[in-house]
Design a protein around this motif. Structure first.
Motif, PDB file in Angstrom:
ATOM      1  N   ARG A 132      -8.175  -2.214  15.280  1.00  0.00           N
ATOM      2  CA  ARG A 132      -8.062  -3.599  14.819  1.00  0.00           C
ATOM      3  C   ARG A 132      -9.329  -4.397  15.093  1.00  0.00           C
ATOM      4  O   ARG A 132     -10.179  -3.990  15.861  1.00  0.00           O
ATOM      5  CB  ARG A 132      -6.845  -4.264  15.475  1.00  0.00           C
ATOM      6  N   ARG A 133      -9.425  -5.536  14.409  1.00  0.00           N
ATOM      7  CA  ARG A 133     -10.580  -6.447  14.523  1.00  0.00           C
ATOM      8  C   ARG A 133     -11.873  -5.791  14.042  1.00  0.00           C
ATOM      9  O   ARG A 133     -12.961  -6.079  14.541  1.00  0.00           O
ATOM     10  CB  ARG A 133     -10.733  -6.953  15.964  1.00  0.00           C
ATOM     11  N   LYS A 134     -11.738  -4.908  13.070  1.00  0.00           N
ATOM     12  CA  LYS A 134     -12.910  -4.260  12.476  1.00  0.00           C
ATOM     13  C   LYS A 134     -12.975  -4.477  10.964  1.00  0.00           C
ATOM     14  O   LYS A 134     -13.731  -3.821  10.267  1.00  0.00           O
ATOM     15  CB  LYS A 134     -12.894  -2.757  12.792  1.00  0.00           C
ATOM     16  N   GLY A 135     -12.141  -5.397  10.467  1.00  0.00           N
ATOM     17  CA  GLY A 135     -12.151  -5.727   9.046  1.00  0.00           C
ATOM     18  C   GLY A 135     -11.318  -4.811   8.169  1.00  0.00           C
ATOM     19  O   GLY A 135     -11.354  -4.919   6.941  1.00  0.00           O
ATOM     20  N   ILE A 136     -10.533  -3.910   8.789  1.00  0.00           N
ATOM     21  CA  ILE A 136      -9.736  -2.970   7.993  1.00  0.00           C
ATOM     22  C   ILE A 136      -8.589  -3.683   7.284  1.00  0.00           C
ATOM     23  O   ILE A 136      -8.352  -3.471   6.083  1.00  0.00           O
ATOM     24  CB  ILE A 136      -9.214  -1.832   8.888  1.00  0.00           C
ATOM     25  N   ALA A 137      -7.874  -4.535   8.006  1.00  0.00           N
ATOM     26  CA  ALA A 137      -6.788  -5.304   7.377  1.00  0.00           C
ATOM     27  C   ALA A 137      -7.345  -6.210   6.277  1.00  0.00           C
ATOM     28  O   ALA A 137      -6.715  -6.378   5.226  1.00  0.00           O
ATOM     29  CB  ALA A 137      -6.041  -6.120   8.423  1.00  0.00           C
ATOM     30  N   SER A 138      -8.518  -6.767   6.513  1.00  0.00           N
ATOM     31  CA  SER A 138      -9.147  -7.626   5.495  1.00  0.00           C
ATOM     32  C   SER A 138      -9.466  -6.831   4.237  1.00  0.00           C
ATOM     33  O   SER A 138      -9.304  -7.325   3.112  1.00  0.00           O
ATOM     34  CB  SER A 138     -10.426  -8.245   6.052  1.00  0.00           C
ATOM     35  N   ARG A 139      -9.910  -5.597   4.418  1.00  0.00           N
ATOM     36  CA  ARG A 139     -10.211  -4.748   3.262  1.00  0.00           C
ATOM     37  C   ARG A 139      -8.942  -4.418   2.491  1.00  0.00           C
ATOM     38  O   ARG A 139      -8.923  -4.434   1.247  1.00  0.00           O
ATOM     39  CB  ARG A 139     -10.880  -3.455   3.758  1.00  0.00           C
ATOM     40  N   LEU A 140      -7.864  -4.109   3.206  1.00  0.00           N
ATOM     41  CA  LEU A 140      -6.588  -3.831   2.552  1.00  0.00           C
ATOM     42  C   LEU A 140      -6.077  -5.057   1.802  1.00  0.00           C
ATOM     43  O   LEU A 140      -5.603  -4.957   0.662  1.00  0.00           O
ATOM     44  CB  LEU A 140      -5.564  -3.381   3.592  1.00  0.00           C
ATOM     45  N   LEU A 141      -6.153  -6.210   2.439  1.00  0.00           N
ATOM     46  CA  LEU A 141      -5.689  -7.443   1.800  1.00  0.00           C
ATOM     47  C   LEU A 141      -6.497  -7.747   0.543  1.00  0.00           C
ATOM     48  O   LEU A 141      -5.934  -8.116  -0.486  1.00  0.00           O
ATOM     49  CB  LEU A 141      -5.783  -8.610   2.780  1.00  0.00           C
TER      50      LEU A 141
ATOM     51  N   GLU B 132       2.656  -5.419  -7.228  1.00  0.00           N
ATOM     52  CA  GLU B 132       1.706  -6.085  -8.119  1.00  0.00           C
ATOM     53  C   GLU B 132       2.387  -7.117  -9.012  1.00  0.00           C
ATOM     54  O   GLU B 132       1.774  -8.119  -9.388  1.00  0.00           O
ATOM     55  CB  GLU B 132       1.020  -5.053  -9.017  1.00  0.00           C
ATOM     56  N   ASN B 133       3.645  -6.882  -9.350  1.00  0.00           N
ATOM     57  CA  ASN B 133       4.322  -7.710 -10.345  1.00  0.00           C
ATOM     58  C   ASN B 133       5.023  -8.928  -9.772  1.00  0.00           C
ATOM     59  O   ASN B 133       5.374  -9.841 -10.518  1.00  0.00           O
ATOM     60  CB  ASN B 133       5.327  -6.858 -11.126  1.00  0.00           C
ATOM     61  N   THR B 134       5.235  -8.952  -8.462  1.00  0.00           N
ATOM     62  CA  THR B 134       5.901 -10.106  -7.845  1.00  0.00           C
ATOM     63  C   THR B 134       5.012 -10.850  -6.854  1.00  0.00           C
ATOM     64  O   THR B 134       5.378 -11.917  -6.387  1.00  0.00           O
ATOM     65  CB  THR B 134       7.186  -9.675  -7.114  1.00  0.00           C
ATOM     66  N   GLY B 135       3.856 -10.269  -6.522  1.00  0.00           N
ATOM     67  CA  GLY B 135       2.960 -10.909  -5.554  1.00  0.00           C
ATOM     68  C   GLY B 135       3.355 -10.687  -4.120  1.00  0.00           C
ATOM     69  O   GLY B 135       2.789 -11.290  -3.208  1.00  0.00           O
ATOM     70  N   ASP B 136       4.315  -9.813  -3.886  1.00  0.00           N
ATOM     71  CA  ASP B 136       4.861  -9.617  -2.540  1.00  0.00           C
ATOM     72  C   ASP B 136       4.030  -8.623  -1.740  1.00  0.00           C
ATOM     73  O   ASP B 136       3.886  -7.466  -2.137  1.00  0.00           O
ATOM     74  CB  ASP B 136       6.300  -9.117  -2.653  1.00  0.00           C
ATOM     75  N   LEU B 137       3.484  -9.068  -0.603  1.00  0.00           N
ATOM     76  CA  LEU B 137       2.845  -8.161   0.351  1.00  0.00           C
ATOM     77  C   LEU B 137       3.907  -7.789   1.369  1.00  0.00           C
ATOM     78  O   LEU B 137       4.284  -8.587   2.224  1.00  0.00           O
ATOM     79  CB  LEU B 137       1.660  -8.836   1.029  1.00  0.00           C
ATOM     80  N   THR B 138       4.404  -6.567   1.273  1.00  0.00           N
ATOM     81  CA  THR B 138       5.576  -6.148   2.038  1.00  0.00           C
ATOM     82  C   THR B 138       5.226  -5.772   3.464  1.00  0.00           C
ATOM     83  O   THR B 138       5.899  -6.191   4.412  1.00  0.00           O
ATOM     84  CB  THR B 138       6.252  -4.967   1.326  1.00  0.00           C
ATOM     85  N   GLN B 139       4.202  -4.959   3.629  1.00  0.00           N
ATOM     86  CA  GLN B 139       3.737  -4.566   4.961  1.00  0.00           C
ATOM     87  C   GLN B 139       2.223  -4.407   4.939  1.00  0.00           C
ATOM     88  O   GLN B 139       1.654  -3.965   3.946  1.00  0.00           O
ATOM     89  CB  GLN B 139       4.368  -3.245   5.420  1.00  0.00           C
ATOM     90  N   ILE B 140       1.597  -4.747   6.069  1.00  0.00           N
ATOM     91  CA  ILE B 140       0.182  -4.462   6.283  1.00  0.00           C
ATOM     92  C   ILE B 140       0.019  -4.232   7.779  1.00  0.00           C
ATOM     93  O   ILE B 140       0.503  -5.029   8.586  1.00  0.00           O
ATOM     94  CB  ILE B 140      -0.733  -5.598   5.771  1.00  0.00           C
ATOM     95  N   ALA B 141      -0.613  -3.125   8.151  1.00  0.00           N
ATOM     96  CA  ALA B 141      -0.735  -2.796   9.568  1.00  0.00           C
ATOM     97  C   ALA B 141      -1.925  -1.868   9.781  1.00  0.00           C
ATOM     98  O   ALA B 141      -2.327  -1.118   8.887  1.00  0.00           O
ATOM     99  CB  ALA B 141       0.539  -2.125  10.083  1.00  0.00           C
ATOM    100  N   VAL B 142      -2.476  -1.934  11.000  1.00  0.00           N
ATOM    101  CA  VAL B 142      -3.638  -1.124  11.381  1.00  0.00           C
ATOM    102  C   VAL B 142      -3.378  -0.551  12.767  1.00  0.00           C
ATOM    103  O   VAL B 142      -2.755  -1.202  13.622  1.00  0.00           O
ATOM    104  CB  VAL B 142      -4.928  -1.984  11.384  1.00  0.00           C
TER     105      VAL B 142
END
Length: 281
Positions: free
Chosen positions: A226-235, A211-221
């Motif tokens: 996939r392609r169901k909006g889950i990554a979009s919800r996490l982002l 939260e303090n550096t703006g770094d998105l380190t990992q995101i995976a589904v």
């Protein structure tokens, strides 16, 4: 001028040297951002070295030490030289000085990243027998310009522990860079937020961010989810929690199109390109 390790150098003194070395650069480093960076990247003062002139740091290489792809590795967490001392080959002298100490500590390879347009630095590294091991892309965008539409409505997000993130590493299609690796996440500990995406009682994806550096380190589904909006919800959740006003996604393999396409769809553009370079001992 004397070269020695940084074992007895406190963080404030180290940060002063860091500030001086990058004072004429366009980038600006917050003190706590540097502290967090050193922690996550495994900074080891015993195996990090600097050149001192009249007791002041004028050049340095801050090394992270750990396992990387199963090999004991030193990682260049930060190298800098004060402007007035550049052009004297001090950084190369520091690196040469450090090699016997790294080898004695069991290190078998050295890994660094360098901007692809920094031809001078790349030339120096090649002369030192570094080879390009991967090409990385880095992305960045202001939070208010990110497209947060097309999210999954039937998944819920909950905090998860780092051991859960480790169990879900099979969701990643690429090997993370040093600073995005599982070891880095574990070193970051409470400085990072780990969220899991659940459908029913099943965890189907996750993200890790600072939260303090703006770094998105990992995101995976999970592949079948996939392609169901889950990554979009996490982002969307990660973006909403950032305190920086921007988000950055660093060191993604240049040929990994799924994440590139995802970020493009979210209006998070390419900001820079880097080489990962490796020297085997």
């Amino acid at each position: 001028m004397e070269i020695r390790n940084l074992l007895h150098i406190d963080f404030d003194t180290l940060f002063q040297g860091f500030e001086r070395a990058f004072s004429d650069y366009e980038i600006f480093f917050e003190k706590e951002e540097v502290r967090s960076m050193l922690k996550r990247r495994g900074y080891d003062p015993r195996l990090s070295f600097a050149a001192f002139d009249n007791g002041e740091i004028v050049a340095f290489t801050l090394n992270g030490i750990g396992d990387f792809n199963g090999i004991r590795t030193a990682y260049d967490t930060g190298t800098g030289t004060v402007k007035e001392y550049r052009g004297q080959g001090i950084a190369a002298k520091i690196f040469t000085y450090s090699l016997p100490f790294l080898k004695e500590a069991g290190v078998r390879q050295y890994v660094l990243e360098v901007l692809q347009n920094n031809e001078k630095a790349i030339s120096v590294y090649r002369k030192m027998n570094f080879d390009v091991s991967r090409e990385f892309d880095c992305f960045r965008q202001n939070i208010d310009l990110i497209d947060n539409s097309s999210c999954c409505d039937n998944c819920r997000l909950m905090p998860v522990e780092t051991d859960t993130v480790r169990r879900l590493q099979h969701c990643c299609d690429i090997k993370p860079s040093w600073q995005n690796s599982m070891y880095s996440i574990e070193r970051g500990g409470s400085d990072l937020v780990c969220l899991g995406a659940f459908i029913g009682d099943r965890i189907v994806g996750y993200c890790v961010f600072d939260e303090n550096t703006g770094d998105l380190t990992q995101i995976a589904v999970e592949k079948e989810c996939r392609r169901k909006g889950i990554a979009s919800r996490l982002l969307k959740e990660a973006v909403g929690r950032m305190r920086t006003g921007y988000i950055k996604v660093l060191n993604i393999d240049s040929d990994y199109q799924p994440l590139h396409s995802f970020l493009k769809a979210k209006n998070i553009p390419l900001a820079s390109r880097q080489f990962e370079m490796t020297l085997e001992f």
